[in-house]
Design an enzyme around this catalytic site. Structure first.
Site, PDB file in Angstrom:
ATOM      1  N   HIS A  17       0.845  -1.205   0.000  1.00  0.00           N
ATOM      2  CA  HIS A  17       0.000   0.000   0.000  1.00  0.00           C
ATOM      3  C   HIS A  17       0.878   1.253   0.000  1.00  0.00           C
ATOM      4  O   HIS A  17       0.620   2.210  -0.725  1.00  0.00           O
ATOM      5  CB  HIS A  17      -0.872   0.069   1.261  1.00  0.00           C
ATOM      6  CG  HIS A  17      -1.918  -1.005   1.389  1.00  0.00           C
ATOM      7  ND1 HIS A  17      -2.064  -1.744   2.530  1.00  0.00           N
ATOM      8  CD2 HIS A  17      -2.869  -1.440   0.534  1.00  0.00           C
ATOM      9  CE1 HIS A  17      -3.080  -2.600   2.381  1.00  0.00           C
ATOM     10  NE2 HIS A  17      -3.576  -2.436   1.170  1.00  0.00           N
ATOM     11  N   LYS A  41     -15.703  -7.975   4.481  1.00  0.00           N
ATOM     12  CA  LYS A  41     -14.585  -8.267   5.389  1.00  0.00           C
ATOM     13  C   LYS A  41     -14.912  -7.854   6.826  1.00  0.00           C
ATOM     14  O   LYS A  41     -15.598  -6.855   7.038  1.00  0.00           O
ATOM     15  CB  LYS A  41     -13.326  -7.487   4.965  1.00  0.00           C
ATOM     16  CG  LYS A  41     -12.708  -7.947   3.650  1.00  0.00           C
ATOM     17  CD  LYS A  41     -11.464  -7.113   3.359  1.00  0.00           C
ATOM     18  CE  LYS A  41     -10.812  -7.484   2.045  1.00  0.00           C
ATOM     19  NZ  LYS A  41      -9.768  -6.509   1.660  1.00  0.00           N
ATOM     20  N   ARG A  90      -2.219  -6.209  -8.046  1.00  0.00           N
ATOM     21  CA  ARG A  90      -1.064  -7.066  -7.785  1.00  0.00           C
ATOM     22  C   ARG A  90      -0.878  -8.121  -8.863  1.00  0.00           C
ATOM     23  O   ARG A  90       0.231  -8.438  -9.245  1.00  0.00           O
ATOM     24  CB  ARG A  90      -1.240  -7.784  -6.439  1.00  0.00           C
ATOM     25  CG  ARG A  90      -0.946  -6.906  -5.263  1.00  0.00           C
ATOM     26  CD  ARG A  90      -1.424  -7.544  -4.017  1.00  0.00           C
ATOM     27  NE  ARG A  90      -2.855  -7.801  -4.104  1.00  0.00           N
ATOM     28  CZ  ARG A  90      -3.626  -8.103  -3.091  1.00  0.00           C
ATOM     29  NH1 ARG A  90      -3.115  -8.236  -1.899  1.00  0.00           N
ATOM     30  NH2 ARG A  90      -4.906  -8.302  -3.237  1.00  0.00           N
ATOM     31  N   SER A 128      -2.784  -7.677   3.257  1.00  0.00           N
ATOM     32  CA  SER A 128      -3.029  -7.499   4.695  1.00  0.00           C
ATOM     33  C   SER A 128      -3.362  -8.844   5.330  1.00  0.00           C
ATOM     34  O   SER A 128      -2.958  -9.121   6.461  1.00  0.00           O
ATOM     35  CB  SER A 128      -4.186  -6.521   4.928  1.00  0.00           C
ATOM     36  OG  SER A 128      -3.869  -5.256   4.408  1.00  0.00           O
TER      37      SER A 128
HETATM   38  O1  PNS Z   1      -8.861  -2.879   0.600  1.00  0.00           O
HETATM   39  P1  PNS Z   1     -10.182  -3.376   0.062  1.00  0.00           P
HETATM   40  O2  PNS Z   1     -10.944  -4.133   1.119  1.00  0.00           O
HETATM   41  O3  PNS Z   1     -10.030  -4.173  -1.203  1.00  0.00           O
HETATM   42  O4  PNS Z   1     -11.036  -2.062  -0.316  1.00  0.00           O
HETATM   43  C1  PNS Z   1     -12.344  -2.174  -0.830  1.00  0.00           C
HETATM   44  C2  PNS Z   1     -13.122  -0.861  -0.609  1.00  0.00           C
HETATM   45  C3  PNS Z   1     -13.180  -0.521   0.882  1.00  0.00           C
HETATM   46  C4  PNS Z   1     -12.438   0.256  -1.364  1.00  0.00           C
HETATM   47  C5  PNS Z   1     -14.579  -1.084  -1.178  1.00  0.00           C
HETATM   48  O5  PNS Z   1     -15.208  -2.120  -0.479  1.00  0.00           O
HETATM   49  C6  PNS Z   1     -15.425   0.190  -1.126  1.00  0.00           C
HETATM   50  O6  PNS Z   1     -15.332   1.029  -1.996  1.00  0.00           O
HETATM   51  N1  PNS Z   1     -16.262   0.340  -0.053  1.00  0.00           N
HETATM   52  C7  PNS Z   1     -17.096   1.515   0.148  1.00  0.00           C
HETATM   53  C8  PNS Z   1     -18.564   1.237  -0.183  1.00  0.00           C
HETATM   54  C9  PNS Z   1     -18.794   1.318  -1.689  1.00  0.00           C
HETATM   55  O7  PNS Z   1     -18.655   2.341  -2.317  1.00  0.00           O
HETATM   56  N2  PNS Z   1     -19.156   0.156  -2.254  1.00  0.00           N
HETATM   57  C10 PNS Z   1     -19.413   0.039  -3.679  1.00  0.00           C
HETATM   58  C11 PNS Z   1     -18.145  -0.074  -4.470  1.00  0.00           C
HETATM   59  S1  PNS Z   1     -18.139  -1.514  -5.396  1.00  0.00           S
END
Ligand code: PNS
Length: 164
Positions: A17, A41, A90, A128
């Site tokens: 990150h 998650k 990645r 992570s």
């Molecule tokens: O590090 P991650 O868990 O891959 O990040 C994913 C994240 C937090 C960026 C994604 O779940 C997100 O955008 N969450 C906010 C809610 C949202 O906008 N959901 C719709 C997007 S598909």
């Protein structure tokens, strides 16, 4: 002023990150690292702990700020008057999920672009989840997380391991 939003769970922030944050900060005037909720998650670290670790890990980068938002990513991007989302890739395995999210975000907010940055070669296997697994099993994680947060990570994962 150009600005970009780098969203994620950051549970915890890894060297992979940090590499993306540093490279994004070299391109944009301002980078907002946004902790958002990933509904699929269950985080190990609290939001406060994740904010604290991100602040420590990015203390050397002047044009980076850390925020938390409990809502839609595109709403957060708009609230910051930005129109660029940065995502790290990645491997091919990340692509399908990220492609789906980028398409979804584009359909609800056509004015916002998702830009993908390839991860640094040495971080291609890092996540992570891997850091958490290693830490809980008592393996060293110093290669994988920023030095500034090493104690936070190892202490929490050590406690986590004892409780299980
Ligand atoms: O590090 P991650 O868990 O891959 O990040 C994913 C994240 C937090 C960026 C994604 O779940 C997100 O955008 N969450 C906010 C809610 C949202 O906008 N959901 C719709 C997007 S598909």
């Amino acid at each position: 002023m150009s600005s970009a939003i780098y969203p994620g769970s950051f549970d915890p922030v890894t060297n992979g990150h940090l590499d993306i944050i540093e490279r994004t900060a070299a391109i944009f005037d301002k980078v907002t690292v946004a902790i958002l909720i990933n509904s699929s998650k269950t985080p190990t670290f609290t939001v406060e702990e994740r904010i604290d670790m991100l602040k420590k890990a990015t203390a050397h980068i002047p044009n980076v700020e850390i925020e938390f938002f409990d809502g839609l990513l595109v709403d957060f991007v708009r609230s910051k008057n930005a129109n660029v989302i940065i995502k790290g890739l990645r491997a091919v395995s990340d692509f399908e999920y990220e492609f789906q999210m980028a398409m979804l975000n584009k359909s609800v907010a056509p004015d916002i672009e998702t830009l993908f940055m390839m991860t640094g070669n040495k971080y291609s296997y890092l996540s992570s989840s891997i850091v958490k697994e290693l830490g809980r099993l008592g393996a060293p994680v110093d290669e994988f997380v920023p030095q500034a947060i090493m104690d936070n990570v190892t202490e929490k994962l050590r406690k986590d391991r004892k409780e299980k």
